[in-house]
Design a protein around this motif. Structure first.
Motif, PDB file in Angstrom:
ATOM      1  N   THR A   1       0.878  -1.094   0.063  1.00 30.29           N
ATOM      2  CA  THR A   1       0.065   0.030   0.151  1.00 30.29           C
ATOM      3  C   THR A   1       0.728   1.177   0.014  1.00 30.29           C
ATOM      4  N   ALA A   2       1.842   1.118   0.794  1.00 29.19           N
ATOM      5  CA  ALA A   2       2.736   2.466   0.905  1.00 29.19           C
ATOM      6  C   ALA A   2       3.483   2.436  -0.340  1.00 29.19           C
ATOM      7  N   LEU A   3       4.022   1.645  -1.083  1.00 26.36           N
ATOM      8  CA  LEU A   3       4.380   1.744  -2.425  1.00 26.36           C
ATOM      9  C   LEU A   3       3.487   2.589  -3.317  1.00 26.36           C
ATOM     10  N   ILE A   4       2.380   1.668  -3.285  1.00 28.74           N
ATOM     11  CA  ILE A   4       1.510   2.245  -4.445  1.00 28.74           C
ATOM     12  C   ILE A   4       0.952   3.527  -4.263  1.00 28.74           C
ATOM     13  N   ASN A   5       0.673   3.873  -2.815  1.00 26.76           N
ATOM     14  CA  ASN A   5       0.269   5.437  -2.513  1.00 26.76           C
ATOM     15  C   ASN A   5       1.552   6.402  -2.918  1.00 26.76           C
ATOM     16  N   ASN A   6       2.704   5.901  -2.551  1.00 28.61           N
ATOM     17  CA  ASN A   6       3.767   6.830  -3.399  1.00 28.61           C
ATOM     18  C   ASN A   6       3.762   6.922  -4.591  1.00 28.61           C
ATOM     19  N   ILE A   7       3.415   5.988  -5.392  1.00 32.51           N
ATOM     20  CA  ILE A   7       3.424   6.130  -6.882  1.00 32.51           C
ATOM     21  C   ILE A   7       2.033   7.154  -7.226  1.00 32.51           C
ATOM     22  N   LEU A   8       1.047   6.674  -6.573  1.00 31.90           N
ATOM     23  CA  LEU A   8      -0.221   7.599  -6.793  1.00 31.90           C
ATOM     24  C   LEU A   8       0.067   8.952  -6.685  1.00 31.90           C
ATOM     25  N   ASP A   9       0.688   9.117  -5.560  1.00 31.25           N
ATOM     26  CA  ASP A   9       0.793  10.724  -5.234  1.00 31.25           C
ATOM     27  C   ASP A   9       1.905  11.424  -6.267  1.00 31.25           C
ATOM     28  N   PHE A  10       2.830  10.670  -6.651  1.00 34.66           N
ATOM     29  CA  PHE A  10       3.828  11.151  -7.288  1.00 34.66           C
ATOM     30  C   PHE A  10       3.068  11.567  -8.797  1.00 34.66           C
ATOM     31  N   SER A  11       2.231  10.582  -9.313  1.00 33.03           N
ATOM     32  CA  SER A  11       1.687  10.696 -10.381  1.00 33.03           C
ATOM     33  C   SER A  11       0.566  12.065 -10.614  1.00 33.03           C
ATOM     34  N   ARG A  12      -0.081  12.128  -9.234  1.00 39.13           N
ATOM     35  CA  ARG A  12      -0.929  13.212  -8.981  1.00 39.13           C
ATOM     36  C   ARG A  12       0.055  14.422  -9.155  1.00 39.13           C
ATOM     37  N   ILE A  13       0.999  14.643  -8.396  1.00 34.04           N
ATOM     38  CA  ILE A  13       1.992  15.739  -8.335  1.00 34.04           C
ATOM     39  C   ILE A  13       2.357  16.105  -9.809  1.00 34.04           C
ATOM     40  N   GLU A  14       2.823  15.032 -10.299  1.00 28.97           N
ATOM     41  CA  GLU A  14       3.268  15.319 -12.053  1.00 28.97           C
ATOM     42  C   GLU A  14       2.127  15.950 -12.642  1.00 28.97           C
ATOM     43  N   ALA A  15       1.085  15.473 -12.450  1.00 26.56           N
ATOM     44  CA  ALA A  15      -0.094  15.860 -13.365  1.00 26.56           C
ATOM     45  C   ALA A  15      -0.749  17.365 -12.804  1.00 26.56           C
ATOM     46  N   GLY A  16      -0.120  17.758 -11.651  1.00 29.10           N
ATOM     47  CA  GLY A  16      -0.517  18.958 -11.011  1.00 29.10           C
ATOM     48  C   GLY A  16      -1.720  18.876 -10.446  1.00 29.10           C
ATOM     49  N   ARG A  17      -2.312  17.590 -10.056  1.00 27.67           N
ATOM     50  CA  ARG A  17      -3.446  17.437  -9.367  1.00 27.67           C
ATOM     51  C   ARG A  17      -3.598  17.046  -8.054  1.00 27.67           C
ATOM     52  N   LYS A  18      -2.400  17.395  -7.259  1.00 21.17           N
ATOM     53  CA  LYS A  18      -2.274  16.935  -5.998  1.00 21.17           C
ATOM     54  C   LYS A  18      -3.039  17.904  -4.861  1.00 21.17           C
ATOM     55  N   GLU A  19      -3.771  17.602  -4.027  1.00 21.59           N
ATOM     56  CA  GLU A  19      -4.453  18.365  -3.187  1.00 21.59           C
ATOM     57  C   GLU A  19      -4.134  18.197  -1.842  1.00 21.59           C
ATOM     58  N   TYR A  20      -3.839  19.253  -1.033  1.00 20.36           N
ATOM     59  CA  TYR A  20      -3.652  18.953   0.348  1.00 20.36           C
ATOM     60  C   TYR A  20      -4.879  19.416   1.181  1.00 20.36           C
ATOM     61  N   ASP A  21      -4.905  18.740   2.251  1.00 19.22           N
ATOM     62  CA  ASP A  21      -5.880  19.006   3.318  1.00 19.22           C
ATOM     63  C   ASP A  21      -5.324  19.391   4.617  1.00 19.22           C
ATOM     64  N   PHE A  22      -5.091  20.691   4.664  1.00 19.43           N
ATOM     65  CA  PHE A  22      -4.385  21.292   5.946  1.00 19.43           C
ATOM     66  C   PHE A  22      -5.521  21.315   6.951  1.00 19.43           C
ATOM     67  N   ARG A  23      -5.036  20.730   8.089  1.00 20.23           N
ATOM     68  CA  ARG A  23      -5.802  20.757   9.383  1.00 20.23           C
ATOM     69  C   ARG A  23      -4.989  21.295  10.411  1.00 20.23           C
ATOM     70  N   GLU A  24      -5.403  21.755  11.519  1.00 17.13           N
ATOM     71  CA  GLU A  24      -4.769  21.872  12.770  1.00 17.13           C
ATOM     72  C   GLU A  24      -4.343  20.650  13.483  1.00 17.13           C
ATOM     73  N   THR A  25      -2.822  20.456  13.620  1.00 16.99           N
ATOM     74  CA  THR A  25      -2.711  19.227  14.025  1.00 16.99           C
ATOM     75  C   THR A  25      -1.509  19.575  14.862  1.00 16.99           C
ATOM     76  N   ASP A  26      -1.962  18.262  16.007  1.00 15.95           N
ATOM     77  CA  ASP A  26      -0.739  18.454  16.940  1.00 15.95           C
ATOM     78  C   ASP A  26       0.460  17.335  16.666  1.00 15.95           C
ATOM     79  N   MET A  27       1.425  18.190  16.244  1.00  8.34           N
ATOM     80  CA  MET A  27       2.595  17.440  15.622  1.00  8.34           C
ATOM     81  C   MET A  27       3.207  16.402  16.347  1.00  8.34           C
ATOM     82  N   ARG A  28       3.165  16.506  17.538  1.00  9.06           N
ATOM     83  CA  ARG A  28       3.691  15.620  18.602  1.00  9.06           C
ATOM     84  C   ARG A  28       2.849  14.342  18.285  1.00  9.06           C
ATOM     85  N   GLU A  29       1.774  14.345  18.404  1.00  5.70           N
ATOM     86  CA  GLU A  29       0.982  13.199  18.443  1.00  5.70           C
ATOM     87  C   GLU A  29       0.899  12.722  17.143  1.00  5.70           C
ATOM     88  N   LEU A  30       1.070  13.436  15.887  1.00  7.40           N
ATOM     89  CA  LEU A  30       1.262  12.776  14.707  1.00  7.40           C
ATOM     90  C   LEU A  30       2.319  12.108  14.467  1.00  7.40           C
TER      91      LEU A  30
END
Ligand code: ADP
Length: 555
Positions: A372-401
């Protein structure tokens, strides 16, 4: 086999570049240089100008002759018929033609009749000129009348109505150029032939006729669209000081001369460029052309180097892509075959202990997580290459993350024999981040540390607040990265060409994804590394960006 094919492809590309671009460009430059050298040697520019100059002189001479003939025709048309001429009629003729100094008419029946401009006879030089000419005319006509008539008749058959003579009467201690024309006249019956002689006024020629003609020829030249301005002058056969010159004559050596024939024998017409010489012009022309050629050569060379670089880059990328395909296939195959193997074993149901079942399920789960991790990497990469990668910014406790992300991984890390150290500072502020993307970045870094460590198995993850930013570090004591590779490892598909790296599975996408994700958060990824000692990757996220994004989101 593969290496050979790639090499020949590369060689072919470079050969094509050289044949299609370098060779024609070099040929062009060399031919132009040779051509310029020939022009320089043969003085081609000078010769071209000289041809033009000859042309201008020829046209000028023609115009001089035409104008002189017009003037002569005018006075001739009013000439008295032989027998009707007397000094008074000639005086009247002169009065209406001030450009003429003297007229003579010789009729064998009546002898020589003559007149000179009455107003000028007060001048001693002019009177001497008049006397000398009439003495000459008298003696000459008496002796040579018949011969002269047949000569003039012969000439008029060829269309020449005037026979010109030049003369240089004195003015003080100098001489001045003068021209005159002989012609035939006859009475109305045509039987009684007389010889007429009209002599132009020398001062009129010098001060009016010549300068005006020279200027009008040049003006005409300019009107014809001739770009190169020229200047001209007239001088005597043995006297190079100008008798008359066009406006702008600035002295110096003329480039081309023409000895006049026709109305003004004994004179030469000279032409040059004002303010410069043809030789200087030629030199300047050749120098400018060489400079331009040099500039073009530099541009061409620059273009070729750029093209060469681009092709090399494209080819490297093509190679990386083909490596990528084989790397990814490899990476997919291992977990898949493990999953199949363990699933088949489970299916057979022959395992003895419950623990074994548990272990096998857990292996299957981990391997599918890796997939899954590998396929996610590839999917993410292809989204970025196509300029379609979207980010969902949320207030996050970095320590917990960080803690949660590592938690599910900790077991695997420690199982692989790694010392795992996690230091999370207390004062880390919450940031607005895309949680999934951030977790993936961290996992990519940790995964690399796992992959690129040999004997000294250590992984440290540190989260702390630095000046204006939150830093997330992943430290290992692995193989490290040579300095010259450090900027390249963030490029897509790039993998260090080390055998240690080659033996490890990888797609070359991980770090390029991490960099993209971190940059999308307004941060940066830094790497410090000593080959053989280990590496430290730092994700640095600005606190300002987090707060700024938070404000934006709440607005
Ligand atoms: P890969 O799938 O090859 O791991 P990455 O983009 O994650 O792709 O990494 C690119 C290259 O950077 C790797 O192939 C490796 O050569 C080098 N690299 C990345 N992380 C490390 C590390 N922690 N130690 C040594 N080399 C590393």
């Amino acid at each position: 086999m593969k290496a050979k094919r790639q090499w020949s492809g590369r060689t072919r590309m470079m050969l094509t570049l050289e044949l299609a671009v370098v060779l024609p460009a070099a040929a062009l430059v060399i031919l132009s240089a040779i051509h310029l050298r020939t022009v320089q040697r043969d003085r081609g520019v000078e010769a071209a100008f000289q041809r033009d100059f000859y042309q201008v002189l020829k046209i000028s001479e023609k115009q001089f002759n035409e104008r002189a003939t017009d003037l002569l025709d005018d006075i001739r048309s009013q000439f008295p018929a032989p027998g009707a001429a007397c000094n008074e009629t000639l005086d009247r003729l002169l009065a209406s033609h001030p450009y003429v100094a003297h007229v003579f008419l010789y009729d064998p029946n009546t002898g020589l009749v003559r007149s000179s401009q009455p107003s000028r006879l007060g001048n001693a030089d002019f009177r001497a000129e008049s006397d000398a000419l009439s003495g000459m005319a008298d003696g000459w006509m008496k002796v040579d009348y018949k011969e002269e008539v047949s000569r003039l008749e012969g000439m008029s058959k060829w269309g020449r109505r005037y026979d010109f003579f030049d003369n240089n009467p004195s003015r003080g201690d100098k001489h001045i150029y003068q021209s005159g024309a002989l012609f035939l006249t006859a009475d109305s019956s045509g039987g009684n032939k007389a010889i007429g002689w009209v002599v132009f006024d020398a001062e009129y020629l010098r001060d009016h006729f010549f300068p005006q003609m020279l200027d009008s020829v040049l003006t005409h030249q300019e009107e014809q669209g001739e770009k190169n301005q020229v200047v001209m002058m007239l001088h005597g056969k043995y006297d190079w000081t100008p008798l008359a010159a066009s406006a702008g004559w600035d002295g110096g050596e003329p480039e081309v001369e023409r000895t006049l024939e026709g109305a003004f024998p004994g004179l030469s017409l000279a032409i040059k460029l004002p303010g410069t010489t043809l030789a200087a012009l030629e030199q300047r022309f050749v120098r400018t052309d060489f400079l331009i050629l040099a500039a073009i050569t530099v541009l061409l060379a620059g273009g070729i180097v750029l093209t060469h670089r681009n092709i090399a880059k494209e080819m490297a990328l093509a190679r990386l892509k083909s490596d990528f395909v084989s790397n990814v296939s490899h990476e997919l195959r291992t977990p898949l075959s493990l999953i199949r193997l363990y699933a088949e074993t489970l299916e057979m149901g022959r395992l003895k202990s419950q623990e074994k079942y548990h272990e096998y399920y857990s292996i299957i789960r981990k391997e599918s997580e890796r997939l899954t991790a590998l396929i996610n990497n590839i999917l993410d990469f292809s989204r970025i290459e196509a300029g379609r990668k979207e980010y969902d910014f949320r207030e996050t406790d970095m320590r917990e993350l960080v803690r949660n992300t590592l938690e599910s991984y900790r077991y695997q890390i420690e199982q692989s024999g790694f010392d795992f150290e996690e230091k999370i500072a207390e004062n880390v502020p919450a940031l607005r981040v895309d949680r999934e993307a951030m977790a993936r970045s961290l996992l990519n870094l940790v995964n690399n540390s796992l992959k690129y460590s040999q004997d000294r198995k250590y992984i440290g993850v540190n989260l702390y607040r630095a000046n204006g930013s939150v830093n997330l570090e992943v430290v290992d004591h692995g193989i490290g990265i040579p300095p010259q590779e450090r900027s390249k490892i963030f490029e897509k598909f790039y993998r260090v060409g080390d055998p240690l790296v080659h033996n490890t599975k990888g797609s070359g996408l991980g770090l390029s994804l991490v960099r993209h994700i971190v940059q999308a958060h307004g941060g940066e990824v830094l790497v410090e590394s000593t080959p053989g000692q280990g590496s430290k990757f730092t994700i640095s996220l600005p606190v300002v960006f987090g707060t700024h994004a938070a404000k934006l989101a709440s607005a």
